[in-house]
Design an enzyme around this catalytic site. Structure first.
Site, PDB file in Angstrom:
ATOM      1  N   GLY D  82       0.825  -1.213   0.000  1.00 17.04           N
ATOM      2  CA  GLY D  82       0.000   0.000   0.000  1.00 17.04           C
ATOM      3  C   GLY D  82       0.852   1.252   0.000  1.00 17.04           C
ATOM      4  O   GLY D  82       1.972   1.252   0.514  1.00 17.04           O
ATOM      5  N   LYS D 158       6.909 -12.474   1.969  1.00 18.18           N
ATOM      6  CA  LYS D 158       5.679 -12.123   2.667  1.00 18.18           C
ATOM      7  C   LYS D 158       5.683 -12.954   3.948  1.00 18.18           C
ATOM      8  O   LYS D 158       5.750 -14.184   3.891  1.00 18.18           O
ATOM      9  CB  LYS D 158       4.477 -12.489   1.794  1.00 18.18           C
ATOM     10  CG  LYS D 158       3.243 -11.688   2.092  1.00 18.18           C
ATOM     11  CD  LYS D 158       2.217 -11.977   1.019  1.00 18.18           C
ATOM     12  CE  LYS D 158       0.821 -11.729   1.491  1.00 18.18           C
ATOM     13  NZ  LYS D 158      -0.132 -12.302   0.512  1.00 18.18           N
ATOM     14  N   SER D 228       7.508  -7.941   3.657  1.00 23.72           N
ATOM     15  CA  SER D 228       6.287  -7.288   4.124  1.00 23.72           C
ATOM     16  C   SER D 228       5.442  -8.295   4.888  1.00 23.72           C
ATOM     17  O   SER D 228       5.403  -9.466   4.546  1.00 23.72           O
ATOM     18  CB  SER D 228       5.516  -6.686   2.955  1.00 23.72           C
ATOM     19  OG  SER D 228       4.887  -7.683   2.213  1.00 23.72           O
ATOM     20  N   GLY D 345       7.714   0.783   1.743  1.00 25.68           N
ATOM     21  CA  GLY D 345       8.311   1.286   2.974  1.00 25.68           C
ATOM     22  C   GLY D 345       8.561   0.197   3.997  1.00 25.68           C
ATOM     23  O   GLY D 345       8.275  -0.969   3.753  1.00 25.68           O
ATOM     24  N   GLY D 355      18.474   4.065   4.023  1.00 30.10           N
ATOM     25  CA  GLY D 355      18.596   3.713   2.619  1.00 30.10           C
ATOM     26  C   GLY D 355      17.748   2.503   2.284  1.00 30.10           C
ATOM     27  O   GLY D 355      16.820   2.171   3.005  1.00 30.10           O
TER      28      GLY D 355
END
Lengths: 373, 373, 373, 373
Positions: D82, D158, D228, D345, D355
């Site tokens: 997202g 994931k 993520s 992010g 970084g």
């Protein structure tokens, strides 16, 4: 010879709008020398980057400086609380303590103040802070002449926080701080300060209190503490509101605890106790006698209100503190009849989990001639 | 032979959490074929990029499709309202209209539906839309068998909006639209639809109405309209709640208008009229009989609530609709005793400026044996 | 006898952190009497409720007052631009114009200033404002001694906006304002001011300009205007940066227009023209010679960047101005090598739709002895 | 007989807009059975209450189910990220691995996949998770036939997170989890997974790794990990991109590490290595050959970028992850020439502090006949 408390609620058109205070000091309604504290709701986000608080503080101090003989704008305790969510109205509450030749008025509002010594940074969020605050609260109680813990109705504390520099300074002394996270230090400082109030008011048993409980064991709380952390001080500023002998005037104070965000019946009972009984919303006449309402609000940590899920803690766009202020403000404003009330967030150990303390200052109906300044 | 309305309030753990609806359809508590409408509060921002509404709609339609003989998931009117600010609890309201062999129950809740023809894009926000909606509302009133305008208590409208493509299509026909701004078209469509309700219910005089008043003259409003714009339709879906002969069952409905965000005494009166009188908050027993509360909320356009400034319209971080929902939700939840209520924003011509309509559906106390499905 | 421009870029640790300016005034690096303008990036949201701008302005004026012989803190033009999204660094740019006995330096940075008369409120957003600004820009050009329009590289305008009071005052005179919406008046005032610059610089043909084009016909724009609206003034403050005879010193200025948010090659060309050619990012040595980068950024109104959809205009949680500043700042900072640059939003008629003007001030390499103050 | 990787970048008009994928499956450009992964940028906030990810996943799985012989929409690894701040364009990257009769192409893109066993909840954020992921990464490397760690260019993981239920289940077994905070569990799981990649790729020495370093010692990182956390799985899904024998086709992959948010020169070098050398922005012809850019972005924890303060970590209105994505997207888009790139992010141990890793997939210029599907 008595002391008399005055409380002025002044609407603000902007964070730095101190025109109302200035006008009252000019026309003598407020004596700048007698001002002991200013609380304010300002319209920032109430979080880290809320500059409305600092902006208001600067404007208030500039205004007070001109009207004080000591020119010491730091003397009054300035507590700015950011966040006027919902229809909350930005305003200042100016507290004066004047000498008076009126007779003692049993139950009259008394105000006391104290400051603690500077807190060593490594004490922040630890039992040493709890103890320092407890001592300070007792001093403020004495300052007001309050004779028993149950005559205290509200304790506002402004407490320090950690900055990167302060953490480094403690490190350099070989005394690491309780946290290195500056945002977390605000929460820990509020928590330890609230427990300090609870200890002073005998709501929490000091011998049984452990350091691990600070900020974690939410079953421990004060029913009268309201604490906020600020970067501008290294000690604690303490203001106590209660009742005491040798105070005069028509102001009265009461308090209660809301167990959750919509637990308004205890607030209704406080109003009744102050001579303002109402089945529904206060009438206009009654409303005019409410000088100030001070409340703490927070989202319940279990993610639910009376069994129904709330989404405040999962909202990454709006902080839960903002949601809680708006919602609780709606509940309280619907009782009082307007929203120029002081609802603040971040209620660690201030009331139970999901709830918070409420204090109300009202003017007593007088049999004859109004004594408003 | 009568019809009987059922209303099920079902908590949702996420926008696409339709497990509660599915369970009730599986165990027979809800008959998928009888479902005429689903209203929902979903936990997005309630604004342009609120995907929680579409996500919920997709999940609801997938669930309904399986349990309907016609497999037509589009048949029920699905109205998802984004925004569960404060402690508002995400939930669905599922409306059924079943045939029943129970006797007529005077005052029983009646539900009617209609759809208008597709609205030419150039009519949006203009008197032609007002008229189309007024005709549609009359059809829904007839569908329910409601006999008089004052027996209508709530009218929910889902209305279209303009997209860039629709604007271009109208241009190509040489018939320019009322606005080229898609966000503004939502507001205009809600406004014209609300005035359509007002005309149908004779709250606003059609001959005296000018196009310039749409979205501007806030003194014109319906006390029973609730409108929301959606991209997924080109016509209007209309659901009317009221009372009518030949409906049975224990559900009753009442409504009022809040003149501002904290005008809760009219709501208290509606509760009393439904057999739920209370000086303060409803008791647990009373609360259990409240099936649904539907309300519209908005920030007053004069920037003040009862003379005290609010900051909702100047907040560029949080939309005023979000502030208003949180605050009004607090006021209403403190009356009812929980926050699983349907408070939505964007109240053009829906109640007076700064206020909004409220409708409550409650279950009547039965002398004998509960008839809950 | 020449004039010499000095530009000081000073990092700020908070909106009211003027310690850097104070230190430089104390040690003589900055002569408070010579300060003609201060531009600042402050860390608010850059929108209606951004109090970081007013807070910074108050602190700057308090600091300047002490160090100016005229004690007129209002004399320098203070332009605070809110919004340091992405890694944009809060900072102040202090502009001095001093008398000098150095010889004329062809191409040296020249600074001119002017103020227009107070703008009648009903002129705001109309051709009369365009004309008033055009006249003012010509006056500022004369003040700097700039001889031709193409020697102007940047024009910063601070323009007024409408408030409810101003709208009412105009109404009372029977001269209604162009809009009654105060937020929209900011946009209109910026738009008319930018067109005023365009007219003065002969980028837009005044006779062909219609009132309807203001804020709407985005094909009309200035390549050198940067305008911002503020509530604190009723006239216009104008600062022109360019080149002129009789200015000395090593500072040079160049400008270009970005056609969209990532059109960085024209900026690279400006750097090369200033003696800072680079294939990729500037080297550390080159970077040290860039004194200031000033840019305007905005989201393209067609909702796309080079054919790919962007979501800036549909985001109801974050204003498109904030998205655009963060994104364009990334593009420009990756060129320069740091993010202490002045990127501001709201670019009506300032560069093409979706793009914006950029100006760079750099210090020329000197053959002998550095002349930095 | 070789394998051949296809990567399709498809623009999305909404989170659930899978019309582009459907059209390509219908016309045969994409073989649904060969799809091994879909990565997507969706337009939510990228944080806890981002429903755009779940909405997109549901739409993608519904679309894939129809076109797969196994009807197993769970088989392809679906990773929705997202947050399309700035001008980032919402899009999907569809990865296919097909059998091919083309000859081996040295350096051709190879794709490998694996899943780990379900992770006991008490292992999350601990060395046991690091080890499980390292084993899984090795399996995915083997699946692709990649022969050496330095032929791996990107590893997407994931990973699971903790929920209140999972914490309680672990408690019930007497094995407390590493954290009770569900948001923090996302960060810890990403951190341990990234270290798992680093261990598998020999970037971090496993024997020297302590549990205390997970999420804390930011000097340890992988230059190729992108992780993520999602609530929908209990194991880990792993996709490896690299080069290997027995793969064919024109796709090539390269990677680098940005040391900070504007460290774009290493990315320029990767482009050159892929046959796309450019001093400034890529030309249109070059740009057309860039199939995908994948990057991680984050705010540096020291609150500064190259010595200048940034405000990302102090902004309570907008999460630092959103600021960082917008800003880094601007830096990378200005290099490539458009913003349909995959910037995500939350980069714990993924590249150095402040970084992040970048990988680029480009189509090699062919001497003859294009082989694009």
């Amino acid at each position: 010879m008595t002391r008399r408390a005055f409380v002025h609620r002044i609407s603000a058109n902007a964070p730095d709008d101190v025109s109302g205070l200035e006008a009252r000091m000019r026309d003598g309604a407020i004596d700048g020398n007698a001002v002991v504290a200013v609380f304010g709701k300002t319209e920032g986000n109430g979080l880290v980057n809320d500059f409305s608080r600092g902006f208001a503080t600067r404007a208030l101090q500039d205004a007070l400086r001109v009207h004080r003989e000591d020119a010491d704008a730091d003397e009054p305790c300035i507590v700015m609380s950011g966040g006027t969510e919902g229809a909350l109205a930005p305003h200042f509450l100016v507290f004066e303590a004047r000498n008076s030749d009126e007779p003692d008025a049993p139950g009259a509002l008394a105000i006391g103040r104290s400051r603690t010594p500077p807190l060593p940074h490594e004490h922040l969020g630890r039992l040493a802070q709890v103890d320092a605050v407890a001592t300070g609260v007792r001093a403020a109680i004495d300052d007001a002449g309050i004779e028993a813990a149950d005559e205290v109705h509200f304790v506002q504390i402004k407490c320090p926080l950690l900055t990167a520099d302060r953490v480094a300074a403690a490190d350099a002394r070989g005394l690491p701080t309780a946290t290195r996270d500056t945002l977390k230090s605000m929460s820990l400082s509020r928590a330890a300060s609230a427990l300090g109030v609870a200890v002073a008011l005998r709501e929490v048993d000091r011998p049984g209190l452990t350091e691990a409980a600070i900020g974690r064991d939410l079953s421990l709380f004060s029913s009268r503490a309201s604490t906020s952390a600020g970067v501008e001080l290294a000690d604690h500023e303490i203001v106590v509101l209660g009742t005491a002998p040798n105070w005069s005037g028509p102001l009265r104070v009461g308090h209660c605890v809301m167990r959750d965000n919509i637990d308004v019946e205890p607030v209704r009972a406080v109003l009744a106790g102050l001579g303002l009984p109402a089945h529904g919303q206060l009438s206009e006449t009654q409303r005019a006698r409410v000088v100030a309402l001070l409340a703490k609000a927070e989202a319940g940590s279990d993610g639910a209100l009376r069994g129904y899920r709330h989404t405040m803690l999962n909202d990454s766009d709006i902080s839960s503190t903002r949601h809680a202020r708006a919602f609780v403000a709606g509940a309280l404003a619907s009782l009082i009849g307007h929203a120029e009330i002081f609802v603040s967030g971040g209620a660690e150990h201030q009331g139970p989990d999901g709830g918070g303390p409420v204090a109300i200052i009202a003017e007593q109906a007088l049999s004859s001639g109004d004594a408003r300044p």
